[in-house]
Write a protein that holds these residues in place. Structure first.
Motif, PDB file in Angstrom:
ATOM      1  N   VAL A 104       3.603   3.951  -7.073  1.00 55.93           N
ATOM      2  CA  VAL A 104       4.340   3.072  -6.169  1.00 55.93           C
ATOM      3  C   VAL A 104       3.363   2.087  -5.524  1.00 55.93           C
ATOM      4  CG1 VAL A 104       5.928   2.984  -4.197  1.00 55.93           C
ATOM      5  CG2 VAL A 104       5.836   5.032  -5.629  1.00 55.93           C
ATOM      6  N   GLY A 105       3.756   0.831  -5.442  1.00 54.51           N
ATOM      7  CA  GLY A 105       2.964  -0.112  -4.641  1.00 54.51           C
ATOM      8  C   GLY A 105       2.314  -1.259  -5.401  1.00 54.51           C
ATOM      9  N   LEU A 106       2.409  -1.301  -6.738  1.00 55.57           N
ATOM     10  CA  LEU A 106       1.778  -2.413  -7.460  1.00 55.57           C
ATOM     11  C   LEU A 106       2.708  -3.629  -7.457  1.00 55.57           C
ATOM     12  CD1 LEU A 106      -0.086  -0.914 -10.516  1.00 55.57           C
ATOM     13  CD2 LEU A 106      -0.430  -0.556  -8.081  1.00 55.57           C
ATOM     14  N   GLY A 107       2.127  -4.795  -7.269  1.00 50.61           N
ATOM     15  CA  GLY A 107       2.908  -6.035  -7.223  1.00 50.61           C
ATOM     16  C   GLY A 107       2.726  -6.708  -5.882  1.00 50.61           C
ATOM     17  N   GLU A 108       2.633  -8.040  -5.895  1.00 45.86           N
ATOM     18  CA  GLU A 108       2.484  -8.791  -4.651  1.00 45.86           C
ATOM     19  C   GLU A 108       3.821  -9.454  -4.379  1.00 45.86           C
ATOM     20  OE1 GLU A 108      -0.413  -8.633  -2.842  1.00 45.86           O
ATOM     21  OE2 GLU A 108      -0.928  -7.121  -4.331  1.00 45.86           O
ATOM     22  N   PRO A 109       4.340  -9.351  -3.154  1.00 44.30           N
ATOM     23  CA  PRO A 109       5.764  -9.541  -2.903  1.00 44.30           C
ATOM     24  C   PRO A 109       6.381 -10.909  -3.167  1.00 44.30           C
ATOM     25  CG  PRO A 109       4.679  -8.529  -1.014  1.00 44.30           C
ATOM     26  CD  PRO A 109       3.612  -8.876  -1.991  1.00 44.30           C
ATOM     27  N   LEU A 127      -5.911  -3.017  -9.447  1.00 39.11           N
ATOM     28  CA  LEU A 127      -7.114  -3.377  -8.681  1.00 39.11           C
ATOM     29  C   LEU A 127      -6.744  -4.175  -7.435  1.00 39.11           C
ATOM     30  CD1 LEU A 127      -9.470  -4.270 -11.655  1.00 39.11           C
ATOM     31  CD2 LEU A 127      -9.471  -2.183 -10.295  1.00 39.11           C
ATOM     32  N   LEU A 128      -5.825  -5.118  -7.583  1.00 43.54           N
ATOM     33  CA  LEU A 128      -5.392  -5.918  -6.429  1.00 43.54           C
ATOM     34  C   LEU A 128      -4.855  -5.031  -5.312  1.00 43.54           C
ATOM     35  CD1 LEU A 128      -3.459  -8.992  -7.830  1.00 43.54           C
ATOM     36  CD2 LEU A 128      -5.292  -9.049  -6.147  1.00 43.54           C
ATOM     37  N   ASN A 129      -4.165  -3.973  -5.702  1.00 42.45           N
ATOM     38  CA  ASN A 129      -3.512  -3.134  -4.696  1.00 42.45           C
ATOM     39  C   ASN A 129      -4.498  -2.299  -3.896  1.00 42.45           C
ATOM     40  OD1 ASN A 129      -1.083  -2.281  -3.444  1.00 42.45           O
ATOM     41  ND2 ASN A 129      -1.312  -0.307  -4.475  1.00 42.45           N
ATOM     42  N   LYS A 130      -5.737  -2.222  -4.391  1.00 43.55           N
ATOM     43  CA  LYS A 130      -6.761  -1.456  -3.655  1.00 43.55           C
ATOM     44  C   LYS A 130      -7.058  -2.055  -2.288  1.00 43.55           C
ATOM     45  CE  LYS A 130      -9.606   0.854  -7.105  1.00 43.55           C
ATOM     46  NZ  LYS A 130     -11.002   1.257  -7.324  1.00 43.55           N
ATOM     47  N   ILE A 131      -6.686  -3.302  -2.093  1.00 44.25           N
ATOM     48  CA  ILE A 131      -7.119  -3.978  -0.876  1.00 44.25           C
ATOM     49  C   ILE A 131      -6.017  -4.128   0.156  1.00 44.25           C
ATOM     50  CG2 ILE A 131      -8.896  -5.284  -2.061  1.00 44.25           C
ATOM     51  CD1 ILE A 131      -6.831  -7.651  -1.942  1.00 44.25           C
ATOM     52  N   ASN A 132      -4.842  -3.531  -0.084  1.00 44.05           N
ATOM     53  CA  ASN A 132      -3.734  -3.805   0.826  1.00 44.05           C
ATOM     54  C   ASN A 132      -3.743  -3.025   2.122  1.00 44.05           C
ATOM     55  OD1 ASN A 132      -2.065  -5.887  -0.301  1.00 44.05           O
ATOM     56  ND2 ASN A 132      -1.987  -4.541  -2.074  1.00 44.05           N
ATOM     57  N   GLN A 133      -4.348  -1.859   2.085  1.00 46.65           N
ATOM     58  CA  GLN A 133      -4.434  -1.104   3.329  1.00 46.65           C
ATOM     59  C   GLN A 133      -5.896  -1.002   3.718  1.00 46.65           C
ATOM     60  OE1 GLN A 133      -2.112   2.518   3.531  1.00 46.65           O
ATOM     61  NE2 GLN A 133      -0.645   1.773   2.014  1.00 46.65           N
ATOM     62  N   SER A 134      -6.204  -1.233   4.974  1.00 46.80           N
ATOM     63  CA  SER A 134      -7.629  -1.278   5.381  1.00 46.80           C
ATOM     64  C   SER A 134      -8.107   0.110   5.805  1.00 46.80           C
ATOM     65  CB  SER A 134      -7.820  -2.272   6.506  1.00 46.80           C
ATOM     66  OG  SER A 134      -7.413  -1.727   7.727  1.00 46.80           O
ATOM     67  N   ILE A 158       7.664  -4.992  -6.277  1.00 49.53           N
ATOM     68  CA  ILE A 158       6.664  -3.927  -6.153  1.00 49.53           C
ATOM     69  C   ILE A 158       7.153  -2.699  -6.915  1.00 49.53           C
ATOM     70  CG2 ILE A 158       5.431  -2.483  -4.478  1.00 49.53           C
ATOM     71  CD1 ILE A 158       6.076  -4.663  -2.347  1.00 49.53           C
TER      72      ILE A 158
END
Lengths: 357, 357, 357, 357
Positions: free
Chosen positions: A217-222, A350-357, A285
């Motif tokens: 769950v969570g891949l894709g930029e909205p 890989l992009l999704n690795k950066i969404n939560q700090s 997503i």
């Protein structure tokens, strides 16, 4: 403009009758194990001459890796690769030098660039997709670490359609026949259909279906880079593709909202949806369900029969191409669809690795 | 990841119930005349509450330009703009705070980001498309200089389909009725179909067709950024879109190559094609013929009727939303499809300036 | 071309005498706590009129956040913001409308774009750096989570140079005086130097030094996006900057390799270097030591005295500007240098998340 | 992250002791004439072993073009190229496998990626700059069409400094001596200085100056991509570079504004400036005057003498490297500086095509 992906990024080069086809994969993380046999097998799935229904050119399409791999693993540095062209019959194309073949890129390339490499289509040749298959196979190897699998198969050839859902089929059987349809009975009919086209010196199109399983769950930029928008972009960039739909697709637009909505339910494996018209993607997503989509391939433009057209001087001419060409591109398109899908998923992973700090 | 385009580039921001929606248009050349009435009219075409078949929210959606325009013309500097949100009934959403609405982005956003602005969908709301309409209208103004026109219209609602080709219709009549179908007779049937959906507290989907005329030969980058791939990417990024096809599309895959090929002919206006199954694009590059494509919109997910779902704590719950929602998104999607198409063409127009030295 | 950063990405807009200055921060992870007082304080450090040595314009520079923040935290969605322009004396510039001020951007803008917003420099005004300070302060808040600190201070004004190393100074004392030099004695001399320039209706330049502490090992991409190359790019993009050096810089080129090399040693806190001529960066990648660098600012071009120049019609003219201008830009440049440094480190922090699979 | 440029874009790959070094040049317009002898000569200027003051490795560095060139001209398609590594003494590095050489990238690479190709520095080796020289030489060929010339030369070695301005020198004489200083007398002193370093098994740094002539007014994007910011970014990405300044640079910060301003004057060739402290760039945009800048190179880290360091297990060890290494990198850096400058100018030349509609 010859790059694909934001982080896991392929830049490709090469013309069909030049030195070779190749590319650079940038942004692949360090530590991915490289299985050269797997990669070569993916290339063999794409190569011409593999069966009676594909063109008889016998390129071997051997990939040479030039950088980025050390002691069997990726290093985090760019991966250069090259597949040299062989068995080129460039002279086959000399008589087509000044002619615009119907529904080919001859005319538009010449107008855009002011000149063109006329030999076998040059950069517009589907031979360029070799680079995508190499990069996609490395993306597949990366995704394998996270138990993500990417499958594609031929779903329709002309009017010969696979009646079953992918869920009723064993997708590992796709390569058990030369047309790459996982249902043996339908495969036979598809092969017969392609043979008819070949005998008529004509071509036939159809649909390749892709299925991606195990995506978290969570891949894709909205907004602009919705997961399905990037998948569609990837598929529409493949030669001869005319359409893309995912989940319920075009047919789903005939349903009412109450029929179409996927109700959330509680399951042993957490929150799931009862149906999957969404095709595994909501709001752009991934939601953890299977991602599935269809890709429409036109009947390819190269016919081994007489056709009318014009040449550079606007004279009307008749062409009658000879040579070795596929009557149907779909069986060889299967690994290309898989490769592009793998590139998109790897990039978004890989992009999704950066969404939560 | 909230940017669209390579050169003519929109970056958007905003949530449906926050301060407002806005964006920055970068890469618009200096010297484009800005017609503010035209832009406001485009926004009015998108806004809710414009007719009996759309939601009755009465936002005025007034755009304020913040930079980049001086004495009525673009300056080559970035164009900032803002549309403040008004008439927000944020409290309507309080009871949905912890609930995952079926086929919405509630679940995937929360999983992706760890939190979410639950008011009206937040960033996932189609209200974000306001930014696209503003940017697209500036792209239209730029393209007007080169006599490129961009049209869209509703081609099908549920099973009510427009039987005529766009070539038989006057596309300037699209806005003469509230459903935005340029054929009055079909428009009546579509309106009736939407009213049935509304009465049932249900929703209905369909197809928007886009037509771009006057595009010069040569736009499109041949491999990953084929003109139709970028158009497809743009369309699939619009909320509720499930599919994209151009030219002969999915149906064209049933033809044989000899039926499908577009024969080149000599005409008074230079080289043309006899048919246009290619949809104005060959090898990913525009060939001067009309570009046309279909976009599939699902029946939207917000139903004003009872539905089962689960909440954050994985409890099964029943929701029964109230409020103001469209039974059919298509009439308001027409200007959005046009806006995204204009952005793609404007971007490729600028990109193509650099291909010949 | 008005964007900065690969992942943590600022796109800015705005002219000095238009509606306002603003921007969009894209790629900031969800969950960063937003301290509005801290951000406003950063803006106040940049604003004009803050002391006797800066211009007396009294803009308040209040930032309004438009999106991306909900209940005090970032949401992973783009953060739009706007600072409206106030106290604009646009008419001050009417007599300069057709004149090219020496060493300003008047001439180059007009030639590049064919027109220009002449009011106060328009887009070329340092007022645009407001957007950088807002974005940089959010980057600082993100980096604070990981104990990374970013400091800058005035190291030289004209020939008045701070003799001590940053290691001998308390960098938290930088703002204890109006010139922003953490050594009170040197600060007095710098202030006197600036006052002399002001009395002469002239201007004076100098050096701002930046120091970044707590950066983990591994930030920086080895070839084109070396950490120091991206820092240099950021600094050279600030108005009036003429040079950048890091670590031993220009002077270090006079040392021999055996003097210059930083010997690795074992310490309680793991591997360290004995000296730090490398300025905390080796092979383009942070090594855990302090990162320090110098930024050269020219004496700004706006003089309140008579100067020769030419106008649009190539007539020779004399200008004698009036108005409110800083004799020295350095004290107000300190927060801008910090902001740009924070943006670079935040961006590479996120980029580095993807290097190991 | 291994790409450079927005439009004219190089993506590079390769490690010093892998298969080879190469890259892809994307965005080069069609129609540029390719002079293979010129390109090979640029590579020869960079190659080791060319004189008594450079390392004696005898790589031939022959470039093979793989695509994008047909009948002697670029085609607008990506230009792939490969230079195979030869004469590799990989075993020279076996004893350095687990050791962190001082001021090298060994430590930071290992920490960043979790593994590293230790042979000769792998990706961090300056051998990678071969790809930049190839791409830069094609950029030079493109710029030649517009009468833009790019020169660099050695301006200082250790403390041996060229006293004259570039305007007093014949820049075509740069290659008349092995140190690449266009003043023969200074060149002799520089060579002597390098020979002293070599005898001491030590190294020496210095400054390379770049001069770009014939650039039209208008190149450079005003905010983040100022022309000098992109030049600085390019230079700081070259191995061993510690600083960059343009125009009056660091020394100019000691002048007052009235001394520093470049007064506009009317001349036979239109508007010019009387002085050129601006280094040909105002507000980030070229103004038609000569662009000049300095690049600081540290004394390189590889010493052929005993040094202390630590290894992977944090043991203190002594290394004493053998092999073939330059005591001074500057003569070979000259073509690299020119190449990177040419890439920046070519990129901005193309970017600037889109600013006026």
């Amino acid at each position: 403009m010859n790059s694909f992906g934001q982080i896991f990024r392929l830049t490709s080069f090469g013309e069909s009758h030049g030195v070779g086809i190749g590319g650079i994969i940038d942004g692949c993380p360090a530590g991915v194990e490289i299985d050269l046999d797997f990669i070569q097998n993916e290339l063999d799935r794409r190569k011409p001459g593999q069966s009676k229904i594909t063109t008889q050119r016998q390129e071997s399409d051997q990939v040479e890796f030039l950088s980025g791999i050390f002691e069997g693993k990726t290093q985090g540095t760019p991966i250069g690769f090259l597949i040299r062209n062989k068995d080129q019959h460039s002279n086959d194309y000399n008589n087509l030098k000044d002619v615009f073949r119907p529904s080919h890129a001859d005319y538009t390339y010449l107008k855009k660039y002011g000149s063109r490499d006329h030999r076998g289509g040059g950069r517009s040749s589907a031979r360029e997709t070799i680079a995508r298959v190499v990069a996609g196979s490395i993306a597949k190897l990366m995704l394998k670490q996270f138990d993500v699998s990417v499958h594609a198969f031929v779903q329709r050839v002309g009017d010969v359609e696979l009646a079953k859902s992918y869920k009723e089929l064993d997708l590992n059987q796709t390569d058990s026949n030369i047309v790459r349809c996982p249902d043996p009975e339908t495969a036979e009919k598809m092969i017969a259909r392609i043979e008819v086209a070949g005998k008529n010196h004509d071509t036939v199109g159809g649909i390749v279906q892709g299925v991606i399983q195990g995506v978290p769950v969570g891949l894709g930029e909205p907004v602009f880079n919705k997961l399905h928008a990037d998948l569609g972009h990837a598929m529409l960039g493949i030669n001869a593709v005319k359409g893309f739909e995912y989940g319920s697709g075009f047919e789903g637009t005939r349903l009412s909202g109450s029929e179409h909505n996927d109700v959330f339910i509680k399951s042993d494996s957490g929150i799931r949806t009862k149906t999957n018209h969404s095709g595994g993607i909501q709001g752009g997503i991934s939601n953890g369900e299977d991602i599935y989509f269809n890709v429409a391939f036109k009947p390819i433009a190269t016919l081994l029969k007489e056709q009318q057209t014009v040449d550079k001087e606007e004279n009307e001419v008749t062409i009658n191409p000879k040579g070795r060409h596929d009557p149907c591109v779909l069986p060889r398109a299967v690994p290309i669809v898989e490769a592009m899908a793998a590139l998109v998923i790897a990039d978004h992973y890989l992009l999704n690795k950066i969404n939560q700090s």
